[in-house]
Design an enzyme around this catalytic site. Structure first.
Site, short mmCIF file in Angstrom:
data_model
loop_
_atom_site.label_atom_id
_atom_site.label_comp_id
_atom_site.label_asym_id
_atom_site.label_seq_id
_atom_site.Cartn_x
_atom_site.Cartn_y
_atom_site.Cartn_z
N GLU A 86 -7.00 8.60 6.34
CA GLU A 86 -7.20 9.29 7.61
C GLU A 86 -7.60 10.75 7.43
O GLU A 86 -6.86 11.66 7.83
CB GLU A 86 -5.93 9.19 8.48
CG GLU A 86 -5.54 7.75 8.78
CD GLU A 86 -4.34 7.63 9.72
OE1 GLU A 86 -3.80 8.67 10.14
OE2 GLU A 86 -3.95 6.50 10.03
N ARG A 138 0.86 -1.18 0.00
CA ARG A 138 0.00 0.00 0.00
C ARG A 138 0.90 1.23 0.00
O ARG A 138 1.70 1.41 0.92
CB ARG A 138 -0.89 -0.02 1.24
CG ARG A 138 -1.71 1.23 1.43
CD ARG A 138 -2.63 1.11 2.66
NE ARG A 138 -3.40 2.31 2.82
CZ ARG A 138 -3.19 3.24 3.77
NH1 ARG A 138 -2.25 3.08 4.68
NH2 ARG A 138 -3.93 4.33 3.80
N HIS A 141 -2.60 11.03 0.82
CA HIS A 141 -2.07 10.80 2.16
C HIS A 141 -1.44 12.13 2.63
O HIS A 141 -0.24 12.23 2.80
CB HIS A 141 -1.07 9.65 2.15
CG HIS A 141 -0.78 9.05 3.50
ND1 HIS A 141 -0.95 7.72 3.79
CD2 HIS A 141 -0.30 9.61 4.64
CE1 HIS A 141 -0.60 7.47 5.04
NE2 HIS A 141 -0.19 8.62 5.58
N TYR A 192 -4.15 2.15 16.03
CA TYR A 192 -2.91 2.12 16.81
C TYR A 192 -3.16 1.96 18.31
O TYR A 192 -2.48 1.20 18.97
CB TYR A 192 -2.08 3.40 16.57
CG TYR A 192 -1.53 3.43 15.16
CD1 TYR A 192 -0.29 2.88 14.87
CD2 TYR A 192 -2.25 3.98 14.11
CE1 TYR A 192 0.22 2.86 13.58
CE2 TYR A 192 -1.76 3.97 12.81
CZ TYR A 192 -0.53 3.42 12.55
OH TYR A 192 -0.04 3.39 11.27
N ASN A 236 -7.46 1.90 10.08
CA ASN A 236 -6.13 2.20 10.64
C ASN A 236 -6.26 2.28 12.15
O ASN A 236 -7.04 3.10 12.67
CB ASN A 236 -5.61 3.55 10.11
CG ASN A 236 -5.33 3.52 8.62
OD1 ASN A 236 -5.57 2.52 7.95
ND2 ASN A 236 -4.82 4.63 8.10
N GLU A 293 -3.53 0.07 8.22
CA GLU A 293 -2.35 0.49 9.02
C GLU A 293 -2.47 -0.08 10.41
O GLU A 293 -3.53 0.01 11.05
CB GLU A 293 -2.26 2.01 9.15
CG GLU A 293 -1.77 2.71 7.93
CD GLU A 293 -1.55 4.21 8.17
OE1 GLU A 293 -1.28 4.62 9.32
OE2 GLU A 293 -1.66 4.95 7.18
O1 IFM Z 1 2.92 7.62 10.01
C1 IFM Z 1 1.55 7.74 10.19
C2 IFM Z 1 0.82 7.57 8.88
O2 IFM Z 1 1.25 8.47 7.94
C3 IFM Z 1 -0.66 7.74 9.09
N1 IFM Z 1 -1.16 6.95 10.16
C4 IFM Z 1 -0.44 6.96 11.40
C5 IFM Z 1 1.04 6.71 11.16
C6 IFM Z 1 1.80 6.72 12.49
O3 IFM Z 1 1.64 7.95 13.14
#
Ligand code: IFM
Length: 464
Positions: free
Chosen positions: A163, A74, A118, A294, A292, A368
């Site tokens: 995002e 990706r 992006h 985290y 995405n 992500e």
């Molecule tokens: O590096 C970023 C990415 O560009 C977008 N999502 C979160 C990642 C980590 O912060």
């Protein structure tokens, strides 16, 4: 835990974070070039002029992916590389780069997964008002057509935006991302015009691409938890969910903004920039929803004396959350990454289950997921990132759990293939499965890359 043979395992990157070659072959500045060259905006004054030089090393990087057995890649297209001013005809040399990259991927049996946006808006479009202005959404659809015309014969998977929350609320709200504006009204207008851009681009892609093309969008929907069960804390959670999730999921997936979003933000805007017909333009059929994830967020109603805003999105005197001054963010308990983000795979499971219910019939892909670690090569040159292996193991376990619960998750892209430019943190945060020596550009797969390669080969989660 076994992943089926058609579950797609890949890695992800984005143009500004890795390409470099900022002024080559006709590319002009994007808002990230301008922002990173503005003193005080990025840690250490760092920028993406060279980044990890992927523009010149893409063949080696593809070979690296092939050696690891990765099945998909990706990446994003730099708008100002293919259409420098954000309007008018495409620049052939810019398109050629992406055609060569795609050809190289296909030669190595790696599925290309293209993201159109992006975060790197051509600076000229920002000078004309940027995402708060409707015209930017219209321009975005034209750029989508140009890119689809150039790559549509060889790319099947297309993502409009990555995002959009970050583009709208970090770019125009807290200002920690480009273009660095701190205007709550502009942030809300940007959110709507990003939604509109998504919808117009999706229609442009459908018109330009073969009927077999798969279209999607990648959202960083938040997993929001209330600190207590009190009505005030539950209301804080509701408010953040509207600003983080409903503002994009509502129009894109359901064709309407949540009513509470309008009520919550009424002192900033009456949303009259949403025109008749916009919601129908935005609410387009999707073949994939990119997820995405985290870390989760923990919120409460702000208490007297509570001033710290730990929402994990960088330091700014301005909040990215319009009209949510009554909400405090707290550190979720548990181990943290180099970003200070709490490691909590249960959040990914929760998110997948929720999105599976919200968008029935739309396959989910983790576009992500990963962590930043303080990686350093040891004396023998290897990079032992056990923390990242633990993180991936936990989160892939959550994916399997969600699949077991009946959620249609079809792929996983590790963020990121390479250590790279982590936006306002410059090169200080390492997210890569492959270590990059930023002085020599030498690449070294970390232990996590080998661990991931084994997973892709066996389809089973190896022990940590
Ligand atoms: O590096 C970023 C990415 O560009 C977008 N999502 C979160 C990642 C980590 O912060």
């Amino acid at each position: 835990m076994t992943f089926p043979s058609d579950f797609l395992f890949g890695s992800a990157t984005s143009a500004y974070q890795i390409e470099g070659a900022a002024a080559e072959d006709g590319r002009t500045p994007s808002i990230w070039d301008t922002f990173s060259h503005t003193p005080g905006k990025v840690l250490g004054g760092e920028h993406g002029d060279v980044a990890v030089d992927h523009y010149h090393r893409f063949r080696d990087d593809v070979r690296l992916m092939a050696d690891l057995g990765l099945e998909a890649y990706r990446f994003s297209v730099s708008w100002s590389r293919v259409q420098p001013t954000g309007r008018g005809p495409a620049v052939q040399r810019g398109l050629d780069f992406y055609r060569q990259l795609v050809d190289e991927l296909l030669e190595h049996d790696i599925t290309p997964w293209v993201t159109l946006y992006h975060w790197d808006l051509p600076q000229e479009l920002e000078d004309a008002g940027g995402w708060p202005e409707r015209v930017t959404a219209e321009r975005f659809a034209e750029y989508a057509t140009l890119t689809a015309d150039a790559l549509g014969d060889r790319v099947q998977h297309w993502t409009t935006l990555n995002e959009p929350w970050c583009s709208a609320f970090l770019g125009y709200g807290s200002g920690v991302h480009a273009p660095g504006r701190t205007e709550p009204l502009a942030a809300l207008r940007a959110a709507h015009h990003l939604n509109l851009g998504h919808g117009l681009a999706a229609q442009a892609l459908r018109a330009a691409l073969p009927a077999t093309a798969k279209l999607g969008v990648s959202l960083n929907s938040a997993v929001v938890r209330a600190r207590t069960d009190s009505p005030a804390d539950r209301d804080a959670k509701r408010r953040i969910e509207a600003l983080a999730n409903g503002v994009f999921e509502g129009p894109i997936l359901q064709g309407a903004y949540p009513e509470d979003l309008f009520a919550d933000t009424a002192r900033i805007t009456d949303w009259s920039f949403v025109r008749d017909g916009d919601l129908a333009e935005i609410h387009q059929p999707l073949d994939a929803l990119g997820v995405n994830y985290y870390t989760p967020s923990l919120v409460s109603q702000v208490q007297a004396g509570e001033v710290e805003r730990r929402d994990g999105h960088g330091a700014s005197a301005h909040s990215p959350w319009p009209a949510a001054d009554s909400v405090a963010f707290h550190q979720t308990p548990g181990p943290t990454t180099q970003m200070g983000w709490t490691v909590d795979p249960t959040g990914l499971h929760e998110l997948l289950v929720r999105l599976g219910q919200l968008a029935p019939g739309v396959p989910l892909y983790i576009t992500e997921n990963g962590m930043a670690c303080e990686d350093k090569p040891s004396e023998d040159g290897t990079v032992n990132d056990q923390d990242r292996i633990d993180y991936l193991h936990g989160h892939l376990g959550a994916v399997e759990q969600a699949r077991g619960d009946g959620v249609d998750v079809r792929g996983y892209f590790l963020w990121s293939l390479l250590d790279n430019f982590e936006w306002s943190y410059g090169y200080s945060k390492r997210f890569g499965a492959v270590y990059v020596d930023f002085d020599t550009q030498e690449r070294t797969p970390k232990a996590s890359a080998h661990w991931y390669a084994e997973l892709v080969r066996t389809r089973e989660l190896p022990a940590v």
